[in-house]
Design a protein around this motif. Structure first.
Motif, PDB file in Angstrom:
ATOM      1  N   VAL A 136     181.167  72.317   9.816  1.00  0.00           N
ATOM      2  CA  VAL A 136     180.720  71.915  11.159  1.00  0.00           C
ATOM      3  C   VAL A 136     179.608  70.869  11.068  1.00  0.00           C
ATOM      4  CG1 VAL A 136     179.936  72.746  13.399  1.00  0.00           C
ATOM      5  CG2 VAL A 136     181.303  74.246  11.917  1.00  0.00           C
ATOM      6  N   GLU A 137     179.805  69.768  11.735  1.00  0.00           N
ATOM      7  CA  GLU A 137     178.827  68.675  11.768  1.00  0.00           C
ATOM      8  C   GLU A 137     178.624  68.211  13.210  1.00  0.00           C
ATOM      9  OE1 GLU A 137     177.058  67.535   9.393  1.00  0.00           O
ATOM     10  OE2 GLU A 137     178.043  68.342   7.631  1.00  0.00           O
ATOM     11  N   PRO A 138     177.455  67.811  13.593  1.00  0.00           N
ATOM     12  CA  PRO A 138     176.209  67.845  12.852  1.00  0.00           C
ATOM     13  C   PRO A 138     175.700  69.275  12.707  1.00  0.00           C
ATOM     14  CG  PRO A 138     176.034  66.444  14.842  1.00  0.00           C
ATOM     15  CD  PRO A 138     177.296  67.203  14.944  1.00  0.00           C
ATOM     16  N   PHE A 139     175.319  69.637  11.474  1.00  0.00           N
ATOM     17  CA  PHE A 139     174.970  71.025  11.183  1.00  0.00           C
ATOM     18  C   PHE A 139     173.762  71.484  12.000  1.00  0.00           C
ATOM     19  CE2 PHE A 139     173.230  74.535   8.703  1.00  0.00           C
ATOM     20  CZ  PHE A 139     174.369  75.314   8.583  1.00  0.00           C
ATOM     21  N   GLU A 140     172.804  70.587  12.201  1.00  0.00           N
ATOM     22  CA  GLU A 140     171.610  70.959  12.982  1.00  0.00           C
ATOM     23  C   GLU A 140     172.007  71.382  14.395  1.00  0.00           C
ATOM     24  OE1 GLU A 140     171.796  68.504  10.882  1.00  0.00           O
ATOM     25  OE2 GLU A 140     170.206  69.043   9.448  1.00  0.00           O
ATOM     26  N   ASP A 141     173.044  70.756  14.955  1.00  0.00           N
ATOM     27  CA  ASP A 141     173.506  71.144  16.300  1.00  0.00           C
ATOM     28  C   ASP A 141     174.115  72.545  16.269  1.00  0.00           C
ATOM     29  OD1 ASP A 141     172.691  68.649  16.959  1.00  0.00           O
ATOM     30  OD2 ASP A 141     174.631  67.907  17.652  1.00  0.00           O
ATOM     31  N   LEU A 142     174.791  72.856  15.162  1.00  0.00           N
ATOM     32  CA  LEU A 142     175.343  74.208  15.042  1.00  0.00           C
ATOM     33  C   LEU A 142     174.216  75.233  14.994  1.00  0.00           C
ATOM     34  CD1 LEU A 142     177.752  76.130  14.690  1.00  0.00           C
ATOM     35  CD2 LEU A 142     177.526  75.807  12.212  1.00  0.00           C
ATOM     36  N   VAL A 143     173.149  74.919  14.247  1.00  0.00           N
ATOM     37  CA  VAL A 143     172.016  75.846  14.158  1.00  0.00           C
ATOM     38  C   VAL A 143     171.464  76.105  15.570  1.00  0.00           C
ATOM     39  CG1 VAL A 143     169.685  76.194  13.229  1.00  0.00           C
ATOM     40  CG2 VAL A 143     171.451  75.137  11.797  1.00  0.00           C
ATOM     41  N   ASP A 144     171.297  75.049  16.354  1.00  0.00           N
ATOM     42  CA  ASP A 144     170.789  75.215  17.724  1.00  0.00           C
ATOM     43  C   ASP A 144     171.757  76.057  18.556  1.00  0.00           C
ATOM     44  OD1 ASP A 144     168.651  73.670  17.055  1.00  0.00           O
ATOM     45  OD2 ASP A 144     169.406  71.835  17.999  1.00  0.00           O
ATOM     46  N   ALA A 145     173.056  75.798  18.382  1.00  0.00           N
ATOM     47  CA  ALA A 145     174.053  76.539  19.158  1.00  0.00           C
ATOM     48  C   ALA A 145     174.025  78.024  18.787  1.00  0.00           C
ATOM     49  CB  ALA A 145     175.438  75.949  18.917  1.00  0.00           C
ATOM     50  N   LEU A 146     173.873  78.315  17.487  1.00  0.00           N
ATOM     51  CA  LEU A 146     173.800  79.720  17.053  1.00  0.00           C
ATOM     52  C   LEU A 146     172.563  80.393  17.640  1.00  0.00           C
ATOM     53  CD1 LEU A 146     174.801  79.413  13.276  1.00  0.00           C
ATOM     54  CD2 LEU A 146     176.063  80.637  15.057  1.00  0.00           C
ATOM     55  N   ASP A 147     171.468  79.665  17.598  1.00  0.00           N
ATOM     56  CA  ASP A 147     170.207  80.187  18.121  1.00  0.00           C
ATOM     57  C   ASP A 147     170.354  80.540  19.608  1.00  0.00           C
ATOM     58  OD1 ASP A 147     167.616  80.933  17.799  1.00  0.00           O
ATOM     59  OD2 ASP A 147     166.774  78.941  18.137  1.00  0.00           O
ATOM     60  N   ALA A 148     171.096  79.713  20.321  1.00  0.00           N
ATOM     61  CA  ALA A 148     171.237  79.925  21.770  1.00  0.00           C
ATOM     62  C   ALA A 148     172.148  81.113  22.104  1.00  0.00           C
ATOM     63  CB  ALA A 148     171.782  78.645  22.413  1.00  0.00           C
ATOM     64  N   VAL A 149     173.142  81.408  21.258  1.00  0.00           N
ATOM     65  CA  VAL A 149     174.084  82.480  21.619  1.00  0.00           C
ATOM     66  C   VAL A 149     173.721  83.839  21.023  1.00  0.00           C
ATOM     67  CG1 VAL A 149     176.028  80.897  21.909  1.00  0.00           C
ATOM     68  CG2 VAL A 149     175.722  82.092  19.712  1.00  0.00           C
ATOM     69  N   LEU A 150     172.810  83.840  20.059  1.00  0.00           N
ATOM     70  CA  LEU A 150     172.482  85.104  19.399  1.00  0.00           C
ATOM     71  C   LEU A 150     171.533  85.923  20.278  1.00  0.00           C
ATOM     72  CD1 LEU A 150     173.357  86.315  16.696  1.00  0.00           C
ATOM     73  CD2 LEU A 150     171.289  85.356  15.675  1.00  0.00           C
ATOM     74  N   ALA A 151     171.834  87.184  20.457  1.00  0.00           N
ATOM     75  CA  ALA A 151     170.967  88.084  21.238  1.00  0.00           C
ATOM     76  C   ALA A 151     169.584  88.137  20.578  1.00  0.00           C
ATOM     77  CB  ALA A 151     171.594  89.473  21.281  1.00  0.00           C
ATOM     78  N   PRO A 152     168.524  88.505  21.338  1.00  0.00           N
ATOM     79  CA  PRO A 152     167.165  88.480  20.789  1.00  0.00           C
ATOM     80  C   PRO A 152     167.016  89.232  19.453  1.00  0.00           C
ATOM     81  CG  PRO A 152     167.118  88.869  23.138  1.00  0.00           C
ATOM     82  CD  PRO A 152     168.574  88.851  22.755  1.00  0.00           C
ATOM     83  N   ASP A 153     167.710  90.350  19.286  1.00  0.00           N
ATOM     84  CA  ASP A 153     167.627  91.029  17.981  1.00  0.00           C
ATOM     85  C   ASP A 153     168.933  90.862  17.194  1.00  0.00           C
ATOM     86  OD1 ASP A 153     169.128  92.448  19.666  1.00  0.00           O
ATOM     87  OD2 ASP A 153     168.223  94.417  19.235  1.00  0.00           O
ATOM     88  N   GLY A 154     169.627  89.765  17.485  1.00  0.00           N
ATOM     89  CA  GLY A 154     170.941  89.543  16.868  1.00  0.00           C
ATOM     90  C   GLY A 154     170.848  89.144  15.406  1.00  0.00           C
ATOM     91  N   ARG A 155     171.976  89.302  14.724  1.00  0.00           N
ATOM     92  CA  ARG A 155     172.047  88.957  13.300  1.00  0.00           C
ATOM     93  C   ARG A 155     173.350  88.230  12.998  1.00  0.00           C
ATOM     94  NH1 ARG A 155     172.193  94.158  10.236  1.00  0.00           N
ATOM     95  NH2 ARG A 155     172.705  95.161  12.203  1.00  0.00           N
ATOM     96  N   GLY A 156     173.352  87.538  11.884  1.00  0.00           N
ATOM     97  CA  GLY A 156     174.575  86.854  11.479  1.00  0.00           C
ATOM     98  C   GLY A 156     174.807  87.009   9.997  1.00  0.00           C
ATOM     99  N   VAL A 157     176.079  86.962   9.610  1.00  0.00           N
ATOM    100  CA  VAL A 157     176.381  86.980   8.176  1.00  0.00           C
ATOM    101  C   VAL A 157     177.576  86.070   7.931  1.00  0.00           C
ATOM    102  CG1 VAL A 157     177.710  89.148   8.355  1.00  0.00           C
ATOM    103  CG2 VAL A 157     176.861  88.399   6.137  1.00  0.00           C
ATOM    104  N   PHE A 158     177.434  85.227   6.900  1.00  0.00           N
ATOM    105  CA  PHE A 158     178.448  84.227   6.605  1.00  0.00           C
ATOM    106  C   PHE A 158     178.784  84.244   5.124  1.00  0.00           C
ATOM    107  CE2 PHE A 158     176.194  82.839  10.352  1.00  0.00           C
ATOM    108  CZ  PHE A 158     177.226  82.482  11.208  1.00  0.00           C
TER     109      PHE A 158
END
Ligand SMILES: C[S@@+](CC[C@H](N)C(=O)[O-])C[C@H]1O[C@@H](n2cnc3c(N)ncnc32)[C@H](O)[C@@H]1O
Length: 265
Positions: A136-158
């Motif tokens: 996914v590019e631009p990667f920084e935009d993906l980081v922002d998008a993840l930040d926006a959709v993750l619940a306040p105590d949310g977690r991710g694993v990749f």
């Protein structure tokens, strides 16, 4: 598209979609057994799946879901899953797999770019994906998008590959796709770079796990071609990786495989 107002097609290259449509086209549905799913491919996959064992009752978002095997597994574990993939063929295959495994009620599959996840009905308790961040590019935009959709105590694993080793990257650049050596990815992708991991650290608490060293065993197809490696050599290189993983932890950072965990800060 994620929905009718989606406008992010500018990010998507037609060639990327075509490549993945070709990969997922015409796949027969597959039965996913939740008891053996983790064991499908070695210690890194096992570790990755173990970090998703407690998703019951959670809203989980999977990026780049491909044929939907992970989405099915997560639904079998009791999650409500939203999956997104840029390839229409992947979406169709994932929907077929959800139906085939009797979890269609808990798996929603959308066609679209991972950068558009803000248009999905979040927030999500978990975000996940196998071998997708590096597409996914631009990667920084993906980081922002993840930040926006993750619940306040949310977690991710990749589950991800890694560009940290210059030697492996040289082999990938100069040998994959030539001399009968297969190239599995599309033209745009590159393994996840340390710079991209750093970009994740700017928005999340990040932990990187390397449950196995994948280094010399990757040399088997590079050096000898896909079908020409004598078992004894292949086994030897695997053993070398295992020994180095155990006794020289400093080398783990050069593994081609990694599990990346993120937590909202
Ligand atoms: C290496 S495959 C992995 C598929 C799946 N995660 C699995 O483990 O079987 C990468 C997937 O990411 C999808 N993909 C690539 N770029 C994407 C993007 N920008 N947004 C969403 N999906 C994307 C591709 O269509 C493909 O299905």
């Amino acid at each position: 598209m994620v929905n009718e107002q989606s406008t992010s097609v500018a990010y998507e290259r037609a060639e990327t979609r075509q490549h993945w449509n070709g990969v997922w086209d015409d796949r027969s549905p597959e039965t996913i057994d939740p008891r053996t799913f983790a064991d499908r491919s070695g210690p890194t996959h096992r570790h990755f799946v173990s970090r998703l064992d407690d998703v019951e009752g959670e809203d989980v978002l999977e990026l780049g879901s491909g044929p939907g095997h992970l989405a099915v597994y997560l639904a079998q574990k009791g999650a409500r899953v939203t999956a997104i993939d840029v390839s229409p063929e992947a979406v169709e295959t994932a929907r077929k797999n959800a139906l085939h495994n009797d979890v269609a009620a808990d798996v929603t599959v959308r066609q679209g770019n991972a950068l558009d996840i803000g248009r999905l009905s979040g927030p999500f308790d978990r975000v996940t994906g196998r071998f997708v961040l590096h597409h996914v590019e631009p990667f920084e935009d993906l980081v922002d998008a993840l930040d926006a959709v993750l619940a306040p105590d949310g977690r991710g694993v990749f589950l991800e590959n890694s560009a940290r080793s210059d030697l492996l990257m040289w082999c990938r650049r100069h040998l994959a796709g030539r001399f009968g050596i297969p190239k599995y990815g599309d033209e745009d992708e590159h393994p996840l770079s340390p710079r991209e991991v750093k970009a994740l650290r700017r928005s999340f608490d990040v932990q990187v796990h390397v449950p196995e060293l994948v280094f010399f065993k990757l040399m088997i197809p590079y050096v000898l071609g896909p079908t020409r490696s004598p078992d004894v050599l292949a086994n030897g290189l695997r053993t070398l990786d295992d020994v180095l993983h155990r006794w020289v932890p400093a080398l783990r950072r050069y593994s081609y495989r990694q599990v990346i965990e993120i937590a909202a800060t």
